[in-house]
Scaffold this motif. Structure first.
Motif, short mmCIF file in Angstrom:
data_model
loop_
_atom_site.label_atom_id
_atom_site.label_comp_id
_atom_site.label_asym_id
_atom_site.label_seq_id
_atom_site.Cartn_x
_atom_site.Cartn_y
_atom_site.Cartn_z
N LEU A 111 0.82 -1.20 0.00
CA LEU A 111 0.00 0.00 0.00
C LEU A 111 0.86 1.26 0.00
CD1 LEU A 111 -2.96 -0.66 2.49
CD2 LEU A 111 -3.03 -0.61 0.00
N MET A 112 1.89 1.27 0.84
CA MET A 112 2.74 2.46 0.95
C MET A 112 3.48 2.73 -0.37
SD MET A 112 2.10 3.64 3.93
CE MET A 112 0.43 2.98 3.72
N ASP A 113 3.93 1.66 -1.05
CA ASP A 113 4.62 1.84 -2.34
C ASP A 113 3.69 2.45 -3.38
OD1 ASP A 113 6.97 0.84 -1.37
OD2 ASP A 113 6.76 -1.15 -2.26
N LYS A 114 2.43 2.02 -3.37
CA LYS A 114 1.49 2.48 -4.39
C LYS A 114 1.01 3.91 -4.17
CE LYS A 114 -0.20 -2.07 -5.79
NZ LYS A 114 -1.37 -2.99 -5.86
N LEU A 115 1.28 4.47 -3.00
CA LEU A 115 0.88 5.86 -2.72
C LEU A 115 1.76 6.87 -3.46
CD1 LEU A 115 0.07 5.89 1.09
CD2 LEU A 115 -1.52 6.20 -0.79
N GLU A 116 2.89 6.43 -3.96
CA GLU A 116 3.77 7.34 -4.69
C GLU A 116 3.06 7.82 -5.97
OE1 GLU A 116 7.60 5.48 -5.41
OE2 GLU A 116 7.36 4.25 -3.62
N PRO A 117 3.45 8.99 -6.47
CA PRO A 117 4.56 9.82 -5.99
C PRO A 117 4.09 10.88 -5.01
CG PRO A 117 3.80 10.65 -8.09
CD PRO A 117 2.92 9.46 -7.77
N TYR A 118 5.00 11.32 -4.15
CA TYR A 118 4.78 12.47 -3.30
C TYR A 118 5.48 13.68 -3.93
CZ TYR A 118 2.70 10.05 0.69
OH TYR A 118 1.84 9.35 1.51
N ASP A 119 4.99 14.84 -3.60
CA ASP A 119 5.60 16.08 -4.09
C ASP A 119 6.72 16.46 -3.13
OD1 ASP A 119 6.28 18.53 -5.09
OD2 ASP A 119 4.43 19.54 -4.47
N TYR A 120 7.95 16.09 -3.48
CA TYR A 120 9.07 16.33 -2.57
C TYR A 120 9.49 17.79 -2.51
CZ TYR A 120 9.21 11.28 -2.41
OH TYR A 120 8.87 9.96 -2.24
N SER A 121 8.92 18.62 -3.39
CA SER A 121 9.17 20.06 -3.26
C SER A 121 8.43 20.61 -2.04
CB SER A 121 8.72 20.80 -4.52
OG SER A 121 7.31 20.72 -4.68
N SER A 122 7.50 19.81 -1.48
CA SER A 122 6.75 20.23 -0.30
C SER A 122 7.44 19.85 1.01
CB SER A 122 5.34 19.61 -0.32
OG SER A 122 4.62 20.02 -1.45
N LEU A 123 8.61 19.21 0.92
CA LEU A 123 9.33 18.83 2.13
C LEU A 123 9.72 20.07 2.94
CD1 LEU A 123 11.72 16.05 0.80
CD2 LEU A 123 10.06 15.75 2.65
N LYS A 124 9.51 19.99 4.25
CA LYS A 124 9.87 21.08 5.15
C LYS A 124 10.74 20.54 6.27
CE LYS A 124 5.67 23.79 4.31
NZ LYS A 124 6.38 24.89 3.63
#
Length: 342
Positions: free
Chosen positions: A199-212
């Motif tokens: 499940l966690m693998d399939k949630l990709e992609p995340y917007d890594y420009s939003s990393l804080k």
């Protein structure tokens, strides 16, 4: 140590609001920047060890957690609390992506997703059996990797031509060598023992420009887990995860041949850096047909993953439709070449 955020205006509880990206008081509506929130209004209480029982600063009740929880809420007064000793030292995340989808938005997005299920039962598509929905910050390692691939292969090019009454086939043989240098940035692998890896693998992609940069106020109002596996533990998994991409890239560099036979393929992958981050996930628990179905939603873009139940009647009709379409197409071809139709 428990961390509890109190409103400077009215003294009520504050929690992170995904819509505004700020700490928000539900009583008076005050909003405060996470970066600028005054320590004067942060209530803390220390614990001597990694005990599973803490004390709520708001009402004095015991807050019971398992050893992996790093943010939760008091079951008596509902106050959002962060277990600071579980997000500090070597357990402190490097970065966090805050929730951008509120609980209400997550519910609506899930209902819309249910209604789009063409092969799911009608009762499931009504999306009116949500048993619970929980916002969780899931621990991940983001890997920066460097891979070097050394490949040798035998390849052929086959061509045919006609001379007179004869057809000639010519085969040319080639020795192929490739030395490939690849860099991967921010490859995610979840580090929680509780979470389903698929499940966690399939949630990709995340917007890594939003990393804080990680700050504990982002966790207020949500659950959070600390990692069970460090970056060394999970390196074999991330290495396996990128191997298919490496194979595809190698294949893309060996084109134009009739056949390719690999003689040797050596791939050396190394970690250049690993970042410990928390990523936002809505976990949705849906009760249907006396069974609980679990789904996960990306807390940034609303992507839903999981295995919904299938309607056997719909599946049969779908396959029947494909078979009927194939039969009609075959009959039309028969007519076109001079046959007859049923």
């Amino acid at each position: 140590m428990l961390i509890h955020y109190k409103c400077p205006n009215c003294g009520d509880d504050m929690a992170f609001d995904s819509a505004s990206g700020k700490l928000t008081c539900q009583s008076c509506g005050r909003n405060d920047s996470v970066e600028d929130f005054s320590e004067e209004f942060i209530s803390t209480r220390f614990s001597d060890d990694e005990a599973k029982e803490y004390v709520c600063n708001n009402c004095g009740a015991a807050v019971i957690t398992d050893a992996d929880t790093s943010a939760t809420s008091c079951s008596f007064c509902g106050a959002a609390v962060v277990l600071a000793d579980r997000v500090s030292g070597n357990l402190a995340p490097d970065k966090v992506i805050p929730f951008k989808i509120s609980k209400e938005e997550a519910i609506q997005a899930f209902k819309k997703w249910c209604k789009n299920g063409r092969l799911t039962p009608k009762g499931f598509m009504s999306a009116d059996r949500i048993k619970g929905i929980t916002g969780i910050y899931v621990p991940f390692w983001l890997y920066d990797l460097h891979s070097v691939a050394d490949v040798t292969a035998k390849a052929t090019k086959v061509s045919s031509y006609t001379r007179g009454d004869y057809i000639y086939t010519e085969t040319k043989y080639y020795d192929v060598r490739r030395k490939i240098d690849l860099t991967f940035n921010k490859v995610p692998v979840d580090a929680s023992e509780k979470m389903n890896d698929e499940l966690m693998d399939k949630l990709e992609p995340y917007d890594y420009s939003s990393l804080k940069d990680f700050k504990t106020p982002y966790l207020a109002g949500y659950l959070a887990e600390k990692y069970n596996y460090n970056n060394k533990d999970l390196f074999p998994r991330v290495k396996s995860k990128v191997s298919s991409y490496i194979d595809k890239y190698i294949q893309s560099t060996i084109g134009g041949y009739s056949s390719v036979q690999y003689i040797e393929k050596n791939v050396d992958t190394n970690e250049t850096k690993a970042h410990y981050v928390l990523l936002p996930v809505w976990m949705v628990y849906y009760d249907y047909d006396k069974q609980e179905h679990t789904f996960a939603m990306n807390g940034v873009n609303g992507k839903v993953v999981g295995r919904p139940p299938l309607s056997f009647a719909k599946v049969s009709a779908w396959f029947g439709g494909i078979a009927a379409a194939t039969f009609v197409a075959a009959k039309l071809i028969t007519v076109m070449v001079g046959g007859d139709i049923w």
